[in-house]
Scaffold this motif. Structure first.
Motif, PDB file in Angstrom:
ATOM      1  N   VAL A 194       0.838  -1.204   0.000  1.00  0.00           N
ATOM      2  CA  VAL A 194       0.000   0.000   0.000  1.00  0.00           C
ATOM      3  C   VAL A 194       0.873   1.254   0.000  1.00  0.00           C
ATOM      4  O   VAL A 194       0.514   2.274  -0.570  1.00  0.00           O
ATOM      5  CB  VAL A 194      -0.958  -0.006   1.209  1.00  0.00           C
ATOM      6  CG1 VAL A 194      -1.808   1.258   1.247  1.00  0.00           C
ATOM      7  CG2 VAL A 194      -1.881  -1.224   1.143  1.00  0.00           C
ATOM      8  N   GLY A 195       2.055   1.163   0.602  1.00  0.00           N
ATOM      9  CA  GLY A 195       2.987   2.293   0.563  1.00  0.00           C
ATOM     10  C   GLY A 195       3.834   2.398   1.810  1.00  0.00           C
ATOM     11  O   GLY A 195       3.708   1.586   2.731  1.00  0.00           O
ATOM     12  N   SER A 197       5.726   4.994   4.886  1.00  0.00           N
ATOM     13  CA  SER A 197       6.053   6.254   5.532  1.00  0.00           C
ATOM     14  C   SER A 197       7.429   6.056   6.139  1.00  0.00           C
ATOM     15  O   SER A 197       7.703   5.001   6.722  1.00  0.00           O
ATOM     16  CB  SER A 197       5.052   6.598   6.632  1.00  0.00           C
ATOM     17  OG  SER A 197       3.912   7.221   6.097  1.00  0.00           O
ATOM     18  N   LEU A 348      -6.477   2.930   3.887  1.00  0.00           N
ATOM     19  CA  LEU A 348      -5.926   4.286   3.747  1.00  0.00           C
ATOM     20  C   LEU A 348      -6.419   5.183   4.879  1.00  0.00           C
ATOM     21  O   LEU A 348      -5.648   5.922   5.486  1.00  0.00           O
ATOM     22  CB  LEU A 348      -6.330   4.894   2.399  1.00  0.00           C
ATOM     23  CG  LEU A 348      -5.799   4.197   1.149  1.00  0.00           C
ATOM     24  CD1 LEU A 348      -6.369   4.875  -0.102  1.00  0.00           C
ATOM     25  CD2 LEU A 348      -4.275   4.221   1.097  1.00  0.00           C
ATOM     26  N   SER A 351      -4.931   4.301   8.280  1.00  0.00           N
ATOM     27  CA  SER A 351      -3.494   4.559   8.420  1.00  0.00           C
ATOM     28  C   SER A 351      -3.252   5.974   8.963  1.00  0.00           C
ATOM     29  O   SER A 351      -2.118   6.326   9.268  1.00  0.00           O
ATOM     30  CB  SER A 351      -2.747   4.305   7.120  1.00  0.00           C
ATOM     31  OG  SER A 351      -3.125   5.224   6.133  1.00  0.00           O
ATOM     32  N   ASN A 352      -4.313   6.777   9.099  1.00  0.00           N
ATOM     33  CA  ASN A 352      -4.180   8.030   9.856  1.00  0.00           C
ATOM     34  C   ASN A 352      -3.869   7.767  11.330  1.00  0.00           C
ATOM     35  O   ASN A 352      -3.434   8.661  12.047  1.00  0.00           O
ATOM     36  CB  ASN A 352      -5.479   8.847   9.792  1.00  0.00           C
ATOM     37  CG  ASN A 352      -5.638   9.583   8.472  1.00  0.00           C
ATOM     38  OD1 ASN A 352      -4.882  10.485   8.168  1.00  0.00           O
ATOM     39  ND2 ASN A 352      -6.617   9.165   7.680  1.00  0.00           N
ATOM     40  N   PRO A 356       4.128   8.626  10.997  1.00  0.00           N
ATOM     41  CA  PRO A 356       4.716   9.888  11.461  1.00  0.00           C
ATOM     42  C   PRO A 356       3.667  10.951  11.809  1.00  0.00           C
ATOM     43  O   PRO A 356       3.947  11.869  12.565  1.00  0.00           O
ATOM     44  CB  PRO A 356       5.554  10.370  10.270  1.00  0.00           C
ATOM     45  CG  PRO A 356       5.604   9.251   9.308  1.00  0.00           C
ATOM     46  CD  PRO A 356       4.544   8.263   9.636  1.00  0.00           C
ATOM     47  N   ALA A 357       2.443  10.818  11.244  1.00  0.00           N
ATOM     48  CA  ALA A 357       1.373  11.770  11.570  1.00  0.00           C
ATOM     49  C   ALA A 357       0.213  11.041  12.243  1.00  0.00           C
ATOM     50  O   ALA A 357      -0.918  11.505  12.221  1.00  0.00           O
ATOM     51  CB  ALA A 357       0.893  12.465  10.295  1.00  0.00           C
TER      52      ALA A 357
ATOM     53  N   ARG B  60      -0.712   4.231  -2.834  1.00  0.00           N
ATOM     54  CA  ARG B  60      -1.729   5.170  -2.362  1.00  0.00           C
ATOM     55  C   ARG B  60      -1.556   5.619  -0.918  1.00  0.00           C
ATOM     56  O   ARG B  60      -2.190   6.572  -0.496  1.00  0.00           O
ATOM     57  CB  ARG B  60      -3.137   4.564  -2.539  1.00  0.00           C
ATOM     58  CG  ARG B  60      -3.518   4.412  -4.003  1.00  0.00           C
ATOM     59  CD  ARG B  60      -4.901   3.804  -4.146  1.00  0.00           C
ATOM     60  NE  ARG B  60      -5.962   4.700  -3.654  1.00  0.00           N
ATOM     61  CZ  ARG B  60      -7.211   4.295  -3.404  1.00  0.00           C
ATOM     62  NH1 ARG B  60      -7.552   3.025  -3.584  1.00  0.00           N
ATOM     63  NH2 ARG B  60      -8.115   5.145  -2.976  1.00  0.00           N
ATOM     64  N   HIS B  61      -0.718   4.941  -0.147  1.00  0.00           N
ATOM     65  CA  HIS B  61      -0.605   5.330   1.259  1.00  0.00           C
ATOM     66  C   HIS B  61      -0.125   6.776   1.411  1.00  0.00           C
ATOM     67  O   HIS B  61       0.841   7.183   0.772  1.00  0.00           O
ATOM     68  CB  HIS B  61       0.353   4.415   2.019  1.00  0.00           C
ATOM     69  CG  HIS B  61       0.708   4.971   3.360  1.00  0.00           C
ATOM     70  ND1 HIS B  61      -0.170   4.955   4.421  1.00  0.00           N
ATOM     71  CD2 HIS B  61       1.803   5.634   3.798  1.00  0.00           C
ATOM     72  CE1 HIS B  61       0.387   5.560   5.461  1.00  0.00           C
ATOM     73  NE2 HIS B  61       1.586   5.976   5.106  1.00  0.00           N
ATOM     74  N   ALA B  62      -0.777   7.512   2.281  1.00  0.00           N
ATOM     75  CA  ALA B  62      -0.379   8.880   2.603  1.00  0.00           C
ATOM     76  C   ALA B  62      -0.427   9.029   4.118  1.00  0.00           C
ATOM     77  O   ALA B  62      -1.420   8.655   4.736  1.00  0.00           O
ATOM     78  CB  ALA B  62      -1.338   9.873   1.956  1.00  0.00           C
ATOM     79  N   PRO B  63       0.627   9.570   4.741  1.00  0.00           N
ATOM     80  CA  PRO B  63       0.627   9.709   6.204  1.00  0.00           C
ATOM     81  C   PRO B  63      -0.547  10.540   6.715  1.00  0.00           C
ATOM     82  O   PRO B  63      -1.024  10.313   7.818  1.00  0.00           O
ATOM     83  CB  PRO B  63       1.952  10.387   6.521  1.00  0.00           C
ATOM     84  CG  PRO B  63       2.739  10.424   5.274  1.00  0.00           C
ATOM     85  CD  PRO B  63       1.903   9.963   4.129  1.00  0.00           C
ATOM     86  N   ILE B  64      -0.984  11.525   5.922  1.00  0.00           N
ATOM     87  CA  ILE B  64      -2.251  12.202   6.240  1.00  0.00           C
ATOM     88  C   ILE B  64      -3.181  11.953   5.063  1.00  0.00           C
ATOM     89  O   ILE B  64      -2.845  12.286   3.919  1.00  0.00           O
ATOM     90  CB  ILE B  64      -2.052  13.718   6.462  1.00  0.00           C
ATOM     91  CG1 ILE B  64      -1.204  13.960   7.717  1.00  0.00           C
ATOM     92  CG2 ILE B  64      -3.407  14.425   6.575  1.00  0.00           C
ATOM     93  CD1 ILE B  64      -0.923  15.435   8.014  1.00  0.00           C
ATOM     94  N   TYR B  65      -4.300  11.303   5.330  1.00  0.00           N
ATOM     95  CA  TYR B  65      -5.230  10.959   4.258  1.00  0.00           C
ATOM     96  C   TYR B  65      -6.645  11.321   4.700  1.00  0.00           C
ATOM     97  O   TYR B  65      -7.183  10.719   5.619  1.00  0.00           O
ATOM     98  CB  TYR B  65      -5.140   9.459   3.957  1.00  0.00           C
ATOM     99  CG  TYR B  65      -6.117   8.985   2.894  1.00  0.00           C
ATOM    100  CD1 TYR B  65      -5.803   9.098   1.545  1.00  0.00           C
ATOM    101  CD2 TYR B  65      -7.348   8.441   3.242  1.00  0.00           C
ATOM    102  CE1 TYR B  65      -6.698   8.681   0.564  1.00  0.00           C
ATOM    103  CE2 TYR B  65      -8.249   8.022   2.267  1.00  0.00           C
ATOM    104  CZ  TYR B  65      -7.907   8.144   0.928  1.00  0.00           C
ATOM    105  OH  TYR B  65      -8.788   7.732  -0.043  1.00  0.00           O
TER     106      TYR B  65
END
Lengths: 417, 165, 106
Positions: A194-195, A197, A348, A351-352, A356-357, B60-65
Motif C-alpha cells: 500500500v505504501g 512512511s 488508507l 493509516s491516519n 509519522p502523523a 496510495r498510502h499517505a501519512p495524512i489521508y
C-alpha cells in the motif's frame, strides 16, 4: 553521582537491582552501540528486510537495511529471493543507487563490476587489460569476489536475512506464538504493497524498542486511544514476553461498546474526554473484521520489527539504527492482492492512526527525541521499571512494564552485561 | 505546461486570485488557526500529504489521508483535544503558483511549498519541501480545494508531522 | 534492413586470430577468419554498449572486454556464464575479387 569527575571511564556494570533498573549509558555509549550491532544485527538473529510484494516479479530489486549496512533484496529470473549487501566487492562503493526497480543484473556505477541477482560476480571491465597491458593478474578468481550474500528465509510474504550460519531456522527463531501471529497477517493471501512512511527520530533505537513494549504509556500519552474507545485500561489486554524476553506480543479483544462505559479506571484518566465525537467513524472502528476474530494486537520480532494491526490498517514498523542517538522508522503498509475498493479505502483511512502523523503514534517520536539529550546528559542515572512488579512473566494488564524488564533480561545475557 | 498563462483569462480564477487563495491558506496554517482551515475545502474533498516516493510509484498510502472535509475536521479536533506535541512555529513559503489546466468547473493548479519549523531551544529547520497538486472549484463562498495533494520531496519525515501541510 | 550485399572489408584485412571491426549500414559488425573461413557477427554486446571486437579472442569465441560475456564468432550465439543473455546477429558472408561482402541473414 555526577558531581565527581571520573579519571577513568567507568566499567559498564548493570545496577544491582537487576532488570527493574536500566542505566542510561546504554542509550548513549558508542561502544555499547557497536557491540549491539555485532551481537544482534550482524550476529545470530533473523533480520526482517521486507515483504515479497516489494519485489513483485522476476528481475526486480529493492533496497533495505540490516543495522547500518545497506542491503539489496532481489528476485532473480527464476523467482527466487536473495539478499546481498549493497556494497561492491571491489572497492566498497554503494552498488545500487536506485531504491527499487527492474534489472537483470547489478552493475556498480564506479568501475562497472557486474553481478548477477544472486550476487555472483559475472564480469569486470578490462579483466585482460587493453592491448596486452594492465588487467587483472591471471590468478584473479571471479568466484571469490562475489557480493556478501546473506542466508535468506521467506515465511508467507515476509523476507528475512541473517549473517550467521549458526542462526537456527527461522521457524525456530520466531517460535509458535509469533508464527501464528505472523501467518495470520502475511501467509494466508498474497500481499499488496500500500505504501511507505519513513521517519527519522533522534533517539537511540532501544528507546523506541521499549516504547512499543510499554502498554502503560499508551492510554496516558496517546489520549486518542481511550477517547475513541480503541484501547482502554479496563479493557481486555495481555502482555506476553516470549523466548526469555527476545520477542513479545500483546493483544486485546476489540470491544465496540468500550467507549460508552465509564468505570473507575477511565475516571482516573484525565485525558479521556467523553464529549468528543469523531465524524468519520470508519477511522476508529472495525467496519470489516477481515480476520473474523475481533482481535487487535502487536508483536515484536527482535531486533528489527514491530507488527501492529489497528482494524484494517496493517503495517510493519522496521526499526533501523542510524548511529547511537538516531534511528529510522520505515512503516510499510500492506494489504492483500484481492482487496476490494471498500477495504482498500479503509486501510488508507485507518493509516491516519499510525505513522509519522498518526493519531496514536506521533507522540512517541516527540517524547523520544526530547528524551535522548536528557539520557545523554546523565549517563549514570537509572531508569525505574517497577510497574507490575519486578518479574518478567506474562501479565493480563496494560499497567505493567514486564515486557521491558523481560527485554533487558534477554539483552543483558546476550550482551554480557 | 502552463496552457492557461496570464494572457488567457480563466473562467474560474486568475493567477492573482489563486495566489491570494494560497497565501490565505499559508497564513491560516502559520497561525495554527484550526477552526478556519477546513473552510478551504469542499465537503467531498481529497486532502492528502503523500511522499513523492509513494506518489511516483503509484502507491496510495499517505501519512495524512482525508477523503472528506469531515476527516479534516476530525484530524484537527484530534490534534487539539487528543494529541501531545511540542509547541512549534511554522512558516509556509509558497512559490511557483501555476495554473496547469481547466476542466469544466475545475481549475488545475500547482505550486511549490517550503515549510520551516522552529522548536524550543533549536535552530529553525526545513520541515518539509514539495509540491501542491490541486483541483480547485469556485463556490458561492469563494475558491475551495476539491483536491489538494501535498507531495513532499523529503525521503523521511523528521520526528513527526503534526500540523497539516 | 537492406538485404543488399555490402562491401565491408578487403579480404586481406581479415586475418586469423584478429577481430576486424566494420560497419554494415548503421550496424557495428566484426569479421573473423577462423580456420580459413571469414565470419561476420554483430559487434555490440547486448549487455552494455561496447564493441566486442575490443575484447579477447580465444579460439572460436570472442569475450566482451567489459564483463566477459562470450559469443561464438561463427554463429553469434551467447555462451552462458556472463551477464549477456541474448545472441548477437550473424551475417551472410561472400568473398569476391579480394573483397568481403556481407548481408543480413535471410
Amino acid at each position: 553521582m555526577n558531581d565527581t569527575i571520573e579519571a577513568q571511564p567507568q566499567e559498564r556494570k548493570w545496577p544491582a537491582e537487576g532488570v527493574s533498573r536500566v542505566p542510561a549509558w546504554i542509550y548513549s555509549d558508542p561502544e555499547i552501540y557497536a557491540r549491539e550491532l555485532e551481537v544482534f544485527h550482524y550476529g545470530k538473529v533473523w533480520n526482517y528486510v521486507g515483504l515479497d510484494c516489494e519485489v513483485p516479479e522476476p528481475n526486480t530489486f529493492r533496497r533495505s537495511w540490516i543495522g547500518e549496512r545497506p542491503v539489496i533484496i532481489t528476485r532473480d529470473a527464476d523467482g527466487e529471493i536473495h539478499v546481498v549487501e549493497n556494497r561492491c566487492a571491489h572497492r566498497g562503493s554503494l552498488l545500487c543507487w536506485q531504491n527499487s526497480g527492474k534489472a537483470k543484473d547489478l552493475t556498480c556505477p564506479y568501475h562497472h563490476w557486474s553481478y548477477s541477482l544472486k550476487g555472483d560476480l559475472m564480469g569486470l571491465p578490462f579483466l585482460r587489460g587493453v592491448q596486452g597491458k594492465g588487467g587483472m593478474p591471471r590468478d584473479f578468481d571471479k568466484t571469490k569476489n562475489s557480493l556478501t550474500k546473506l542466508r535468506v528465509a521467506v515465511r508467507g510474504g515476509s523476507i528475512w536475512a541473517t549473517y550467521s550460519d549458526e542462526t537456527p531456522p527461522l521457524e525456530d527463531y520466531l517460535g509458535e506464538e509469533i508464527l501464528t501471529r505472523l501467518d495470520r497477517l502475511v501467509s494466508r493471501r498474497p500481499l499488496r504493497l500500500v505504501g511507505y512512511s519513513r521517519q527519522v527520530v533522534d533517539s537511540n533505537w532501544k528507546l523506541y524498542w521499549e516504547n512499543s513494549r510499554d502498554p502503560y504509556h499508551a492510554t496516558l500519552m496517546h489520549p486518542f486511544l481511550s477517547t475513541f474507545g480503541i484501547l482502554r485500561t479496563d479493557g481486555d489486554y495481555h502482555s506476553v514476553p516470549l523466548q526469555e524476553g527476545r520477542h513479545e506480543y500483546t493483544y486485546s479483544q476489540y470491544d465496540p461498546e468500550l467507549r460508552n462505559r465509564t468505570s473507575e479506571a477511565s475516571a482516573q484518566i484525565k485525558s479521556i474526554k467523553t464529549t468528543l465525537q469523531i465524524q468519520d467513524t470508519d477511522v476508529v472502528n472495525s467496519v470489516v473484521d477481515e480476520f473474523n476474530d475481533g482481535m487487535m494486537g502487536a508483536f515484536q520480532v527482535f531486533p528489527t520489527i514491530l507488527v501492529q494491526q489497528y482494524f484494517n490498517c496493517l503495517v510493519v514498523r522496521h526499526i533501523i539504527p542510524k548511529g547511537v542517538g538516531k534511528h529510522e522508522l520505515v512503516w510499510t503498509y500492506f494489504g492483500y492482492a484481492d482487496d476490494d475498493e471498500q477495504v482498500s479505502e479503509l486501510r488508507l483511512k485507518q493509516s491516519n492512526l499510525v505513522g509519522p502523523a498518526g493519531f496514536v503514534s506521533l507522540e512517541d517520536s516527540e517524547v523520544l527525541s526530547l528524551m535522548q539529550p536528557v539520557v545523554e546528559g546523565s549517563p549514570h542515572a537509572l531508569q525505574v521499571l517497577e510497574m507490575g512488579g519486578h518479574g518478567t512473566e506474562a501479565q493480563s494488564t496494560m499497567m505493567t512494564e514486564t515486557l521491558i524488564r523481560a527485554f533487558y533480561d534477554f539483552y543483558r545475557r546476550e550482551m554480557g552485561l | 505546461m502552463g496552457t492557461l498563462a496570464s494572457t488567457a483569462t480563466p473562467a474560474i480564477a486568475d493567477r492573482a486570485a489563486l495566489r491570494d487563495f494560497y497565501e490565505d491558506y499559508a497564513a491560516c496554517l502559520d497561525a495554527e488557526d484550526f477552526a478556519a482551515f477546513p473552510d478551504f475545502f469542499t465537503d467531498d474533498t481529497l486532502y492528502q500529504v503523500i511522499s513523492r516516493e509513494n506518489h511516483d510509484a503509484g502507491l496510495r498510502h499517505a501519512p495524512i489521508y482525508c477523503s472528506s472535509r469531515a476527516m479534516i475536521v476530525d484530524r484537527l479536533m484530534a490534534l487539539k483535544e487528543a494529541a501531545l506535541y511540542q509547541p512549534r512555529s511554522l512558516r509556509h513559503f509558497i512559490s511557483g503558483v501555476r495554473i496547469t489546466g481547466e476542466e469544466g468547473a475545475e481549475l488545475h493548479a500547482q505550486a511549490n511549498f517550503l515549510i520551516v519549523e522552529s522548536l524550543l531551544e533549536q535552530d529553525p529547520q526545513v520541515l518539509m519541501v514539495g509540491r501542491y497538486l490541486d483541483r480547485i472549484v469556485r463556490t458561492t463562498e469563494g475558491l475551495r480545494f476539491a483536491e489538494r495533494s501535498c507531495v513532499y520531496d523529503n525521503y523521511r519525515i523528521r520526528t513527526t508531522l503534526v500540523i497539516p501541510v | 534492413m537492406s538485404v543488399e550485399w555490402v562491401r565491408v572489408a578487403a579480404e586481406s584485412d581479415v586475418v586469423e586470430g584478429e577481430p576486424f571491426a566494420s560497419e554494415y549500414g548503421e550496424n557495428a559488425i566484426a569479421l573473423y577468419r577462423y580456420e580459413g573461413t571469414i565470419f561476420a557477427i554483430g559487434d555490440i554486446c547486448p549487455h552494455e554498449d561496447v564493441r566486442l571486437s575490443e575484447g579477447w579472442l580465444e579460439g572460436d569465441r570472442i569475450e566482451c572486454p567489459l564483463h566477459q560475456s562470450c559469443f561464438e564468432i561463427r554463429t553469434g550465439k551467447v555462451i552462458e556464464g556472463g551477464p549477456a543473455y541474448e545472441d548477437v546477429a550473424a551475417y551472410d558472408v561472400r568473398v569476391e575479387d579480394g573483397a568481403v561482402f556481407v548481408r543480413a541473414a535471410g
